[in-house]
Design an enzyme around this catalytic site. Structure first.
Site, PDB file in Angstrom:
ATOM      1  N   PHE A  57       0.987  -1.046   0.020  1.00 12.69           N
ATOM      2  CA  PHE A  57       0.011   0.023   0.092  1.00 12.69           C
ATOM      3  C   PHE A  57       0.739   1.156  -0.055  1.00 12.69           C
ATOM      4  O   PHE A  57       0.306   2.284  -0.309  1.00 12.69           O
ATOM      5  CB  PHE A  57      -0.931  -0.015   1.144  1.00 12.69           C
ATOM      6  CG  PHE A  57      -0.452   0.280   2.573  1.00 12.69           C
ATOM      7  CD1 PHE A  57       0.116   1.306   2.969  1.00 12.69           C
ATOM      8  CD2 PHE A  57      -0.267  -1.352   3.307  1.00 12.69           C
ATOM      9  CE1 PHE A  57       0.484   1.310   4.286  1.00 12.69           C
ATOM     10  CE2 PHE A  57       0.122  -1.151   4.605  1.00 12.69           C
ATOM     11  CZ  PHE A  57       0.594   0.082   5.108  1.00 12.69           C
ATOM     12  N   ARG A  85      -3.464   8.484  20.736  1.00 13.44           N
ATOM     13  CA  ARG A  85      -3.883   7.266  19.912  1.00 13.44           C
ATOM     14  C   ARG A  85      -5.118   6.943  20.016  1.00 13.44           C
ATOM     15  O   ARG A  85      -6.175   6.549  19.258  1.00 13.44           O
ATOM     16  CB  ARG A  85      -2.736   6.130  19.950  1.00 13.44           C
ATOM     17  CG  ARG A  85      -1.344   6.472  19.717  1.00 13.44           C
ATOM     18  CD  ARG A  85      -1.236   6.356  18.344  1.00 13.44           C
ATOM     19  NE  ARG A  85      -1.191   4.929  17.691  1.00 13.44           N
ATOM     20  CZ  ARG A  85      -0.725   4.489  16.628  1.00 13.44           C
ATOM     21  NH1 ARG A  85      -0.405   5.399  15.565  1.00 13.44           N
ATOM     22  NH2 ARG A  85      -1.214   3.297  16.308  1.00 13.44           N
ATOM     23  N   THR A  91      -6.845   2.362  13.125  1.00 13.98           N
ATOM     24  CA  THR A  91      -6.227   2.907  11.813  1.00 13.98           C
ATOM     25  C   THR A  91      -7.430   3.142  10.748  1.00 13.98           C
ATOM     26  O   THR A  91      -7.704   3.992  10.101  1.00 13.98           O
ATOM     27  CB  THR A  91      -5.356   1.970  11.375  1.00 13.98           C
ATOM     28  OG1 THR A  91      -4.345   2.086  12.236  1.00 13.98           O
ATOM     29  CG2 THR A  91      -4.609   2.470  10.028  1.00 13.98           C
ATOM     30  N   ARG A 102     -11.343   9.344  14.291  1.00 16.33           N
ATOM     31  CA  ARG A 102     -11.597   8.495  12.958  1.00 16.33           C
ATOM     32  C   ARG A 102     -13.081   7.788  12.949  1.00 16.33           C
ATOM     33  O   ARG A 102     -13.606   7.793  11.750  1.00 16.33           O
ATOM     34  CB  ARG A 102     -10.630   7.514  12.820  1.00 16.33           C
ATOM     35  CG  ARG A 102      -9.179   8.059  12.551  1.00 16.33           C
ATOM     36  CD  ARG A 102      -8.226   7.160  12.930  1.00 16.33           C
ATOM     37  NE  ARG A 102      -6.715   7.583  12.429  1.00 16.33           N
ATOM     38  CZ  ARG A 102      -5.764   6.893  13.023  1.00 16.33           C
ATOM     39  NH1 ARG A 102      -5.721   5.850  13.731  1.00 16.33           N
ATOM     40  NH2 ARG A 102      -4.447   7.479  12.537  1.00 16.33           N
ATOM     41  N   ASN A 112      -7.554   8.340   6.711  1.00 15.23           N
ATOM     42  CA  ASN A 112      -7.970   8.319   8.155  1.00 15.23           C
ATOM     43  C   ASN A 112      -7.848   9.635   9.081  1.00 15.23           C
ATOM     44  O   ASN A 112      -7.623   9.618  10.252  1.00 15.23           O
ATOM     45  CB  ASN A 112      -7.333   6.962   9.050  1.00 15.23           C
ATOM     46  CG  ASN A 112      -6.018   7.225   8.807  1.00 15.23           C
ATOM     47  OD1 ASN A 112      -5.260   7.983   8.224  1.00 15.23           O
ATOM     48  ND2 ASN A 112      -5.156   6.136   9.458  1.00 15.23           N
ATOM     49  N   GLU A 126      10.044  11.247  14.966  1.00 10.53           N
ATOM     50  CA  GLU A 126       8.964  12.148  14.173  1.00 10.53           C
ATOM     51  C   GLU A 126       8.911  13.554  14.264  1.00 10.53           C
ATOM     52  O   GLU A 126       8.845  14.182  13.336  1.00 10.53           O
ATOM     53  CB  GLU A 126       7.670  11.583  14.158  1.00 10.53           C
ATOM     54  CG  GLU A 126       7.548   9.881  13.717  1.00 10.53           C
ATOM     55  CD  GLU A 126       6.148   9.308  13.823  1.00 10.53           C
ATOM     56  OE1 GLU A 126       5.188  10.072  14.398  1.00 10.53           O
ATOM     57  OE2 GLU A 126       6.104   8.274  13.474  1.00 10.53           O
TER      58      GLU A 126
HETATM   59  P1  CMP Z   1      -1.083   6.451   9.959  1.00 11.40           P
HETATM   60  O1  CMP Z   1      -1.120   6.212  11.378  1.00 11.40           O
HETATM   61  O2  CMP Z   1      -0.631   7.570   9.512  1.00 11.40           O
HETATM   62  O3  CMP Z   1       0.269   5.100   9.570  1.00 11.40           O
HETATM   63  C1  CMP Z   1       0.399   4.442   8.419  1.00 11.40           C
HETATM   64  C2  CMP Z   1      -0.671   4.774   7.530  1.00 11.40           C
HETATM   65  O4  CMP Z   1      -0.632   4.037   6.340  1.00 11.40           O
HETATM   66  C3  CMP Z   1      -1.912   4.828   8.044  1.00 11.40           C
HETATM   67  O5  CMP Z   1      -2.184   5.689   8.957  1.00 11.40           O
HETATM   68  C4  CMP Z   1      -3.084   4.910   6.795  1.00 11.40           C
HETATM   69  O6  CMP Z   1      -3.110   6.227   6.499  1.00 11.40           O
HETATM   70  C5  CMP Z   1      -2.031   3.869   5.798  1.00 11.40           C
HETATM   71  N1  CMP Z   1      -2.455   2.580   5.871  1.00 11.40           N
HETATM   72  C6  CMP Z   1      -2.205   1.696   6.901  1.00 11.40           C
HETATM   73  N2  CMP Z   1      -2.728   0.333   6.624  1.00 11.40           N
HETATM   74  C7  CMP Z   1      -3.157   0.608   5.256  1.00 11.40           C
HETATM   75  C8  CMP Z   1      -3.652  -0.345   4.187  1.00 11.40           C
HETATM   76  N3  CMP Z   1      -3.413  -1.677   4.499  1.00 11.40           N
HETATM   77  N4  CMP Z   1      -4.015   0.047   3.215  1.00 11.40           N
HETATM   78  C9  CMP Z   1      -3.839   1.567   2.970  1.00 11.40           C
HETATM   79  N5  CMP Z   1      -3.398   2.267   3.698  1.00 11.40           N
HETATM   80  C10 CMP Z   1      -2.912   2.079   5.062  1.00 11.40           C
END
Ligand code: CMP
Length: 152
Positions: A57, A85, A91, A102, A112, A126
């Site tokens: 992804f 969090r 997520t 979210r 998200n 970060e």
């Molecule tokens: P974030 O918390 O910023 O950390 C990694 C990011 O990748 C997550 O939020 C999503 O925006 C993205 N993400 C995580 N898992 C997936 C997935 N399976 N497919 C697409 N995007 C993802």
């Protein structure tokens, strides 16, 4: 006190949700000590999401986070890494509990709305990726005595 790195992602900016989401952090009593709007470059995306660069992804994630400005901020508070969090929720917006950011505003796994550091090491890494020391405005909010007891 802890600090965490929070990003209002491009979907949050484009959907005009910045004010609502910043308001939730303020209403919780968290302290924003640095904030700026910026464009994430592909190079910064690869550094930020180093653990995801080889995942299927990742190309879509990079296109998304570089596709419009983000707002980066450092948020300070007691146990703020965990608290933030939990305020964001799972997520995927489809799985996040109602009442979380979210859960209330996102129906997507990728879009998200908000990123927050997932632990103390990630927060330190970060924060250093997005901010120089002189961009951090540490201050004591005048409301502190009405937000928590002195020994908390
Ligand atoms: P974030 O918390 O910023 O950390 C990694 C990011 O990748 C997550 O939020 C999503 O925006 C993205 N993400 C995580 N898992 C997936 C997935 N399976 N497919 C697409 N995007 C993802």
């Amino acid at each position: 006190m802890e600090r965490t790195l929070v990003l209002l992602k491009p979907d949050c900016v484009q959907r005009r949700l910045m004010g609502k989401i910043i308001g939730r952090f303020e209403e919780k009593g968290l302290n924003i000590v640095a904030m700026k709007m910026m464009q994430i470059t592909p190079e910064l995306s690869k550094k930020h999401y180093a653990e995801h660069v080889n995942k299927p992804f990742y190309p879509g994630l990079e296109a998304f986070v570089t596709g419009a400005p983000v707002v980066a901020m450092i948020v300070e508070g007691l146990e703020v890494i965990r608290v933030m969090r939990e305020m964001l929720g799972a997520t995927s917006g489809l799985k996040a509990a109602a009442g979380t950011i979210r859960g209330d505003y996102s129906s997507s796994r990728q879009m998200n709305l908000v990123h927050a550091s997932d632990g103390p090491e990630a927060a330190a890494r970060e924060i250093a990726l997005y901010f120089r020391d002189e961009e951090i405005c540490a201050y004591e909010p005048t409301l502190t005595p009405w937000m928590k007891a002195g020994d908390e």
